[in-house]
Enzyme design. Structure first.
Site, PDB file in Angstrom:
ATOM      1  CB  THR A 186      -1.383 -16.418  67.155  1.00  0.00           C
ATOM      2  OG1 THR A 186      -0.665 -17.407  67.914  1.00  0.00           O
ATOM      3  CG2 THR A 186      -1.622 -16.932  65.745  1.00  0.00           C
ATOM      4  CG  HIS A 187      -2.371 -14.974  71.406  1.00  0.00           C
ATOM      5  ND1 HIS A 187      -3.598 -14.481  71.777  1.00  0.00           N
ATOM      6  CD2 HIS A 187      -2.595 -16.230  70.937  1.00  0.00           C
ATOM      7  CE1 HIS A 187      -4.525 -15.397  71.570  1.00  0.00           C
ATOM      8  NE2 HIS A 187      -3.950 -16.468  71.044  1.00  0.00           N
ATOM      9  CB  SER A 306      14.414  11.759  68.529  1.00  0.00           C
ATOM     10  OG  SER A 306      14.492  12.455  69.747  1.00  0.00           O
ATOM     11  CE  LYS A 312      13.608   6.752  69.049  1.00  0.00           C
ATOM     12  NZ  LYS A 312      12.451   6.935  69.933  1.00  0.00           N
ATOM     13  CD  GLU A 319       4.576   6.203  66.386  1.00  0.00           C
ATOM     14  OE1 GLU A 319       5.451   5.467  66.856  1.00  0.00           O
ATOM     15  OE2 GLU A 319       4.587   7.441  66.529  1.00  0.00           O
TER      16      GLU A 319
END
Length: 515
Positions: A186-187, A306, A312, A319
């Site tokens: 949470t948070h 990348s 990467k 996204e």
């Protein structure tokens, strides 16, 4: 009399003399010669040119409803013939011309203000003035409303199908991850251990509601506005129920003004899609964070690398899924603002309204499909998940619950565990906190072995067997209704799809009776 067209301007409609009907109202609008003309069948000289023509035109954008308009034209023409409003031989010529136009495609249409005018122009080019009888007893207002609903049904069914695929992926992940312990947050702070199954089913429930909203929106889309004409109906003896049936609509929009002008079905659909996009965005965000922490690895099919850093592996597709929520919210805002202050009946603003729906349904459907594939092909790192499940003293609540179950007031137990969390977050810290808060050893209240179990993430999860909880048995109880709901919605989707296919075949059969 004259009526507003579906994209503005004026158009001849309503009852005409028999000689006018035979001539296709040639006195009031230009008839194309073999060589064609720069004027369409709708605009008179006064409205046939000027710098605003291209601004007014929606012909290119209307390619999306080209097939829908042909279907609406066919159903309306069949109904006119059945009602004796046009002769069978004229209906035959019109329907034959529509078949030829379909073969030639949208790109072959003559210039026009919209696809409706362009198709009618093309019919008259092939048939002559009698081709104009196709438009008897209707307006472009009810025509375009019918075309939008006709096409939107297919798009919403496609969107629903992707929600079903995503739900299936999530249920499969849940079945495989019943005992895969993972940290819960949470948070974005470690909170309590849970399981991959529990996480997956949390999203399955949300997507299930998204499916329900789209199915409900579909029911209100699937009503025929055809026959509403400009907004005040028609004097011709039409059969609105017949055209609705031929086009596969469940019913008609009863009030003719409501039929031609309302677009609340668009707004409801875009809102439902936006809600689903918001669900997808949350799902994407979780998986992106999990990938960052090494909890899950996305398939290469849903990742990229990348351009400069070859080591990467980026969760780019998710996204973009996350970003679609903004696009969909923009669609809701744009559509709401367009519709906000419009008076009844038709206003040209509506030409801009539909674009928001098309863009939103396309973007959200694609995002939903990608999310389903990403979830289905992801690999969960069980070792890393288990190692992180107890981080941040995430089992503290279990210890507090244990103390409360053995008679200690929960707030006192909460205070004790909080002090322990600040001073080592282990069994020694708990013992020290007990001495500070209770003035005696923890053993006076609970068995040390029970404390050890409460501190273990796997045991902590197993103990949370309340309805909807993460314990494997509780997850099993959630899986069964999830599968049942998925099967029921899959059947509903299949029935709706089959109904449209049957209507299409029935309309084709009726048309074949004339051509």
């Amino acid at each position: 009399m004259f009526e507003e067209s579906a994209h503005g301007g004026e158009r001849s409609s309503g009852p005409r003399s028999s000689s006018d009907r035979r001539a296709g109202s040639s006195a009031s609008r230009p008839v194309l010669t073999d060589g064609g003309t720069d004027e369409g069948v709708v605009r008179r000289d006064r409205f046939s040119g000027g710098p605003a023509r291209s601004f007014l035109s929606s012909l290119a954008a209307d390619e999306r409803i080209f097939q829908a308009d042909l279907a609406v034209d066919r159903a309306h023409t069949v109904m006119l013939a059945e009602q004796g409003i046009v002769d069978d031989d004229v209906a035959s010529e019109i329907l034959t011309a529509l078949d030829a136009i379909e073969v030639d495609g949208h790109g072959s249409l003559p210039d026009g203000e919209d696809v409706h005018e362009a198709i009618e122009t093309a019919v008259i080019e092939r048939v002559g003035p009698d081709g104009g009888k196709m438009h008897t007893a209707r307006s472009r207002n009810d025509e375009v409303a019918a075309c939008i609903r006709y096409r939107l049904r297919e798009d919403v069914l496609a969107a629903i199908e992707t929600t079903l695929a995503l739900r299936e992926s999530l249920v499969d992940v849940a079945e495989d991850g019943r005992e895969t312990i993972m940290p819960g947050y949470t948070h974005l702070q470690p909170a309590q251990p849970t399981t991959v199954a529990h996480w997956a089913l949390a999203y399955e429930g949300a997507v299930r509601r998204d499916t329900e909203r789209l199915l409900e929106a579909y029911a209100r889309i699937n009503q025929s506005p055809l026959g509403g004409a400009a907004f005040a109906g028609t004097t011709f003896d039409i059969d609105r129920e017949r055209t609705a049936d031929l086009l596969g609509f469940d019913s008609v929009v009863e009030n003719s003004m409501d039929a031609s002008s309302s677009r609340d079905f668009l707004l409801e659909t875009v809102q439902a899609l936006s809600t689903h996009a918001t669900t997808l965005s949350g799902l994407a965000e979780d998986v992106i964070i999990f990938a960052n922490r090494g909890f899950v690895e996305l398939s290469d099919d849903y990742s990229s690398t990348s351009s400069i850093m070859p080591q990467k592996k980026n969760p780019d597709t998710l996204e973009l899924v996350r970003a679609v929520a903004g696009d969909a919210a923009g669609g809701v805002q744009g559509l709401t603002t367009t519709l906000k202050g419009l008076p009844r009946a038709y206003n040209r603003d509506l030409q801009r309204a539909t674009t928001h729906a098309w863009e939103t349904v396309d973007a959200v459907t694609e995002a939903s499909e990608v999310a389903a594939g990403a979830v289905a092909t992801a690999d969960w790192n069980e070792g890393t998940l288990a190692a992180e499940a107890g981080a941040g003293f995430s089992t503290a609540t279990g210890v507090a619950d244990l103390l409360a179950a053995n008679g200690l007031p929960f707030r006192t137990a909460h205070e004790l565990v909080a002090i322990a969390a600040e001073n080592g977050a282990d069994e020694d810290a708990l013992e020290a906190a007990s001495q500070e808060v209770l003035g005696e050893s923890l053993e006076a209240y609970v068995d040390p072995d029970a404390v050890a179990d409460a501190l273990d993430p796997a045991e902590s999860v197993a103990s949370r067997d309340s309805q909807g909880g993460p314990a494997p048995e509780a997850v099993d109880d959630q899986l069964e209704p999830a599968r049942e709901a998925l099967a029921a919605d899959d059947d509903a989707h299949a029935e709706l799809t089959a109904a449209l296919e049957a209507a299409h075949e029935a309309l084709r059969s009726e048309v074949n009776g004339y051509v």
